[in-house]
Structure formats: C-alpha cells, structure tokens
Design a protein around this motif. Structure first.
Motif, PDB file in Angstrom:
ATOM      1  N   ALA A   1       0.812  -1.211   0.000  1.00  0.00           N
ATOM      2  CA  ALA A   1       0.000   0.000   0.000  1.00  0.00           C
ATOM      3  C   ALA A   1       0.848   1.265   0.000  1.00  0.00           C
ATOM      4  N   ASP A   2       2.184   1.114  -0.061  1.00  0.00           N
ATOM      5  CA  ASP A   2       3.076   2.269   0.056  1.00  0.00           C
ATOM      6  C   ASP A   2       2.728   3.106   1.284  1.00  0.00           C
ATOM      7  N   MET A   3       2.446   2.421   2.387  1.00  0.00           N
ATOM      8  CA  MET A   3       2.045   3.101   3.617  1.00  0.00           C
ATOM      9  C   MET A   3       3.170   3.029   4.636  1.00  0.00           C
ATOM     10  N   PRO A   4       3.661   4.165   5.112  1.00  0.00           N
ATOM     11  CA  PRO A   4       4.716   4.161   6.134  1.00  0.00           C
ATOM     12  C   PRO A   4       4.158   3.802   7.501  1.00  0.00           C
ATOM     13  N   ILE A   5       4.994   3.847   8.510  1.00  0.00           N
ATOM     14  CA  ILE A   5       4.506   3.737   9.885  1.00  0.00           C
ATOM     15  C   ILE A   5       3.593   4.923  10.148  1.00  0.00           C
ATOM     16  N   THR A   6       2.416   4.671  10.712  1.00  0.00           N
ATOM     17  CA  THR A   6       1.456   5.743  10.939  1.00  0.00           C
ATOM     18  C   THR A   6       1.078   5.833  12.410  1.00  0.00           C
ATOM     19  N   LEU A   7       0.584   6.998  12.789  1.00  0.00           N
ATOM     20  CA  LEU A   7       0.102   7.226  14.152  1.00  0.00           C
ATOM     21  C   LEU A   7      -1.287   7.843  14.079  1.00  0.00           C
ATOM     22  N   VAL A   8      -2.246   7.189  14.700  1.00  0.00           N
ATOM     23  CA  VAL A   8      -3.629   7.644  14.728  1.00  0.00           C
ATOM     24  C   VAL A   8      -3.968   8.101  16.136  1.00  0.00           C
ATOM     25  N   SER A   9      -4.557   9.286  16.261  1.00  0.00           N
ATOM     26  CA  SER A   9      -5.045   9.772  17.545  1.00  0.00           C
ATOM     27  C   SER A   9      -6.473   9.278  17.740  1.00  0.00           C
ATOM     28  N   LEU A  10      -6.704   8.494  18.796  1.00  0.00           N
ATOM     29  CA  LEU A  10      -8.047   7.999  19.060  1.00  0.00           C
ATOM     30  C   LEU A  10      -8.945   9.096  19.614  1.00  0.00           C
ATOM     31  N   ARG A  11      -8.357  10.058  20.303  1.00  0.00           N
ATOM     32  CA  ARG A  11      -9.153  11.168  20.832  1.00  0.00           C
ATOM     33  C   ARG A  11      -9.641  12.063  19.693  1.00  0.00           C
ATOM     34  N   GLN A  12      -8.735  12.401  18.759  1.00  0.00           N
ATOM     35  CA  GLN A  12      -9.116  13.234  17.619  1.00  0.00           C
ATOM     36  C   GLN A  12      -9.722  12.421  16.477  1.00  0.00           C
ATOM     37  N   GLN A  13      -9.540  11.107  16.542  1.00  0.00           N
ATOM     38  CA  GLN A  13     -10.035  10.179  15.529  1.00  0.00           C
ATOM     39  C   GLN A  13      -9.541  10.563  14.135  1.00  0.00           C
ATOM     40  N   LYS A  14      -8.203  10.693  14.040  1.00  0.00           N
ATOM     41  CA  LYS A  14      -7.601  10.975  12.743  1.00  0.00           C
ATOM     42  C   LYS A  14      -6.123  10.616  12.764  1.00  0.00           C
ATOM     43  N   LEU A  15      -5.569  10.446  11.572  1.00  0.00           N
ATOM     44  CA  LEU A  15      -4.146  10.181  11.428  1.00  0.00           C
ATOM     45  C   LEU A  15      -3.387  11.483  11.678  1.00  0.00           C
ATOM     46  N   ILE A  16      -2.374  11.432  12.565  1.00  0.00           N
ATOM     47  CA  ILE A  16      -1.673  12.665  12.927  1.00  0.00           C
ATOM     48  C   ILE A  16      -0.200  12.659  12.543  1.00  0.00           C
ATOM     49  N   ALA A  17       0.373  11.482  12.193  1.00  0.00           N
ATOM     50  CA  ALA A  17       1.791  11.455  11.836  1.00  0.00           C
ATOM     51  C   ALA A  17       2.096  10.215  11.007  1.00  0.00           C
ATOM     52  N   THR A  18       3.078  10.354  10.118  1.00  0.00           N
ATOM     53  CA  THR A  18       3.626   9.211   9.385  1.00  0.00           C
ATOM     54  C   THR A  18       5.143   9.339   9.377  1.00  0.00           C
ATOM     55  N   TRP A  19       5.819   8.188   9.291  1.00  0.00           N
ATOM     56  CA  TRP A  19       7.278   8.207   9.273  1.00  0.00           C
ATOM     57  C   TRP A  19       7.794   7.225   8.232  1.00  0.00           C
ATOM     58  N   ALA A  20       8.727   7.701   7.411  1.00  0.00           N
ATOM     59  CA  ALA A  20       9.339   6.868   6.389  1.00  0.00           C
ATOM     60  C   ALA A  20      10.710   7.431   6.049  1.00  0.00           C
ATOM     61  N   VAL A  21      11.548   6.591   5.466  1.00  0.00           N
ATOM     62  CA  VAL A  21      12.842   7.011   4.948  1.00  0.00           C
ATOM     63  C   VAL A  21      12.814   6.775   3.447  1.00  0.00           C
ATOM     64  N   GLU A  22      13.025   7.832   2.673  1.00  0.00           N
ATOM     65  CA  GLU A  22      12.922   7.744   1.222  1.00  0.00           C
ATOM     66  C   GLU A  22      13.893   6.711   0.665  1.00  0.00           C
ATOM     67  N   GLY A  23      13.376   5.879  -0.227  1.00  0.00           N
ATOM     68  CA  GLY A  23      14.209   4.897  -0.890  1.00  0.00           C
ATOM     69  C   GLY A  23      14.392   3.586  -0.149  1.00  0.00           C
ATOM     70  N   VAL A  24      13.821   3.472   1.045  1.00  0.00           N
ATOM     71  CA  VAL A  24      13.939   2.245   1.833  1.00  0.00           C
ATOM     72  C   VAL A  24      12.627   1.468   1.740  1.00  0.00           C
ATOM     73  N   SER A  25      12.690   0.221   1.323  1.00  0.00           N
ATOM     74  CA  SER A  25      11.496  -0.595   1.156  1.00  0.00           C
ATOM     75  C   SER A  25      10.748  -0.754   2.472  1.00  0.00           C
ATOM     76  N   PHE A  26       9.436  -0.587   2.406  1.00  0.00           N
ATOM     77  CA  PHE A  26       8.629  -0.761   3.603  1.00  0.00           C
ATOM     78  C   PHE A  26       8.676  -2.196   4.121  1.00  0.00           C
TER      79      PHE A  26
END
Length: 233
Positions: free
Chosen positions: A117-142
């Motif tokens: 899915a080309d999806m990096p590590i993600t962080l979801v806030s349950l209080r805000q009920q939305k995705l608030i951060a993603t982390w990836a390093v360009e060129g490194v396979s997930f």
C-alpha cells in the motif's frame, strides 16, 4: 516470569498467563476469512483490546480501528452490536490488513508499514479520531521496517534500515529523533518498556544491547543451517 504473553497463530489468538500457568489456545478467531479482524493488541493494564478490521471486501482505502473491553471470544457480531469505547477509521489508498499497537495511555494507535500500500509507519489519535503522523525514509522498502513499539511513558520507537528512531508525546509526535545506528544485518529491533534496552536479530541469532548500543551480546545459541534459505531466530 510474570505477566501475560499474547500471540496469534493459525487463525487463533492465544495467550499464556505466566502468573497462573494458564494457556488459552482459542481466545478469539483472527483473519478476514473468519472474524474480519486483522490483528489485535491488548492494553498495558490488560483490560482493553484493539481490533483493526476490514469494512468489507469492496472497501480498499479504509480500515476500522475498534477499542473495547477485552473478553475471550469476541466476535464481529459483538463489535457490530456496539459497546465499543472507540470506533474510528484509518484511511490510506489500497490499505490492507493492519497490524496496530495501542499506546499505554490508550490515546494512540501506531501501525506497521505496508509495502503493497506504500504506507509508512502511521500514528492515529483515538481522541481526535484521525491520522496525525507518518514516518518513512525515502528509498527504503517498507518490507524492511521493524514493527513500532511503545515504551511505558508513551514514547514510540521504530527501526528503519539501520537506524532506531524515537517519537515523543512531548512535541505531539511531530518529529522522530535518531537514537542509534546499528551495524548492517540487524533487523527486527524492539525496545523494552523502560526504553533502556533493545533486542534485535543479527547473524541469525537474537542479541541484546543497551539503548545506546553498548554491551551488545548474543543471547541465543541454537544451531543454524547456513545452506538453507531462512532468516534465523
């Protein structure tokens, strides 16, 4: 040892109660073919359970994140009937089965990266009920990212390529700080709950070290077969 060890194998979620010496081989069913649950994670106090799940076979850009009281034998029908503490969505193009981890304060869910899915590590806030951060390093396979792991003070650690990173609630998880670089070949890096030690795999064995990389030592010694194509312990 004390505490409870949770795992999933062959479509069943299981746990070992180390204090009582009890093994529960069928805590609940897992997998889209049986329960529609992708994975599970239990809160640090053992009272709540996180259930990432699908929204049906025709939905390919959303996964459902449910938090509710932990009981044995939870079913999709029970989740649909209500009584959930949190019921929110993670949206990402082509997202598949999610592996999620509930923060100790039960306010966030960190998810593993997804190659397809080309999806990096993600962080979801349950209080805000939305995705608030993603982390990836360009060129490194997930496919090479280690799983994210929480420490008791709600810091989040994750390992990408050769570097261990740390994100903190102190700045709202806005930045990931570099903690440590490991020698090539290290993988499956995880951190203890105090954030003081790491465990990882290298040369097909498991290793333990301090969080700064000092006192690194091999802690398993099983026989390995060099001619076989496998990754080791």
């Amino acid at each position: 040892p004390s505490g409870t060890l949770y795992c999933s194998f062959g479509g069943d979620a299981t746990y070992y109660d180390l204090d009582q010496g009890r093994f529960e081989p069928k805590m609940m069913r897992m997998g889209q073919g049986t329960s529609r649950f992708d994975s599970f994670d239990v809160s640090w106090d053992g009272r709540k359970i996180l259930l990432p799940m699908d929204l049906g076979s025709s939905v390919h850009n959303r996964r459902r994140l449910v938090v509710r009281d932990k009981t044995d034998g939870i079913t999709y029908q029970q989740v649909e009937a209500g009584g959930n503490d949190v019921d929110t969505l993670l949206e990402w193009p082509r997202v598949g089965a999610v592996t999620g981890f509930l923060s100790p304060n039960q306010q966030y869910v960190a998810t593993a990266a997804q190659h397809f899915a080309d999806m990096p590590i993600t962080l979801v806030s349950l209080r805000q009920q939305k995705l608030i951060a993603t982390w990836a390093v360009e060129g490194v396979s997930f496919q090479t990212y280690s799983l994210p792991v929480w420490t008791a003070d709600n810091r989040l650690f994750f390992f990408i390529q050769d570097t261990l990173y740390r994100a903190s609630p102190a700045d709202g998880y806005n930045e990931a700080q570099e903690v440590l670089k490991l020698d090539p070949g290290a993988s499956f890096v995880t951190v203890n709950r105090q954030g003081t030690q790491i465990a990882f795999r290298r040369d097909r064995h498991l290793w333990l070290a301090n969080i700064d990389g000092s006192d690194a030592r091999q802690i398993t010694t099983s026989k390995t077969l060099d001619y076989m194509q496998y990754h080791g312990e």
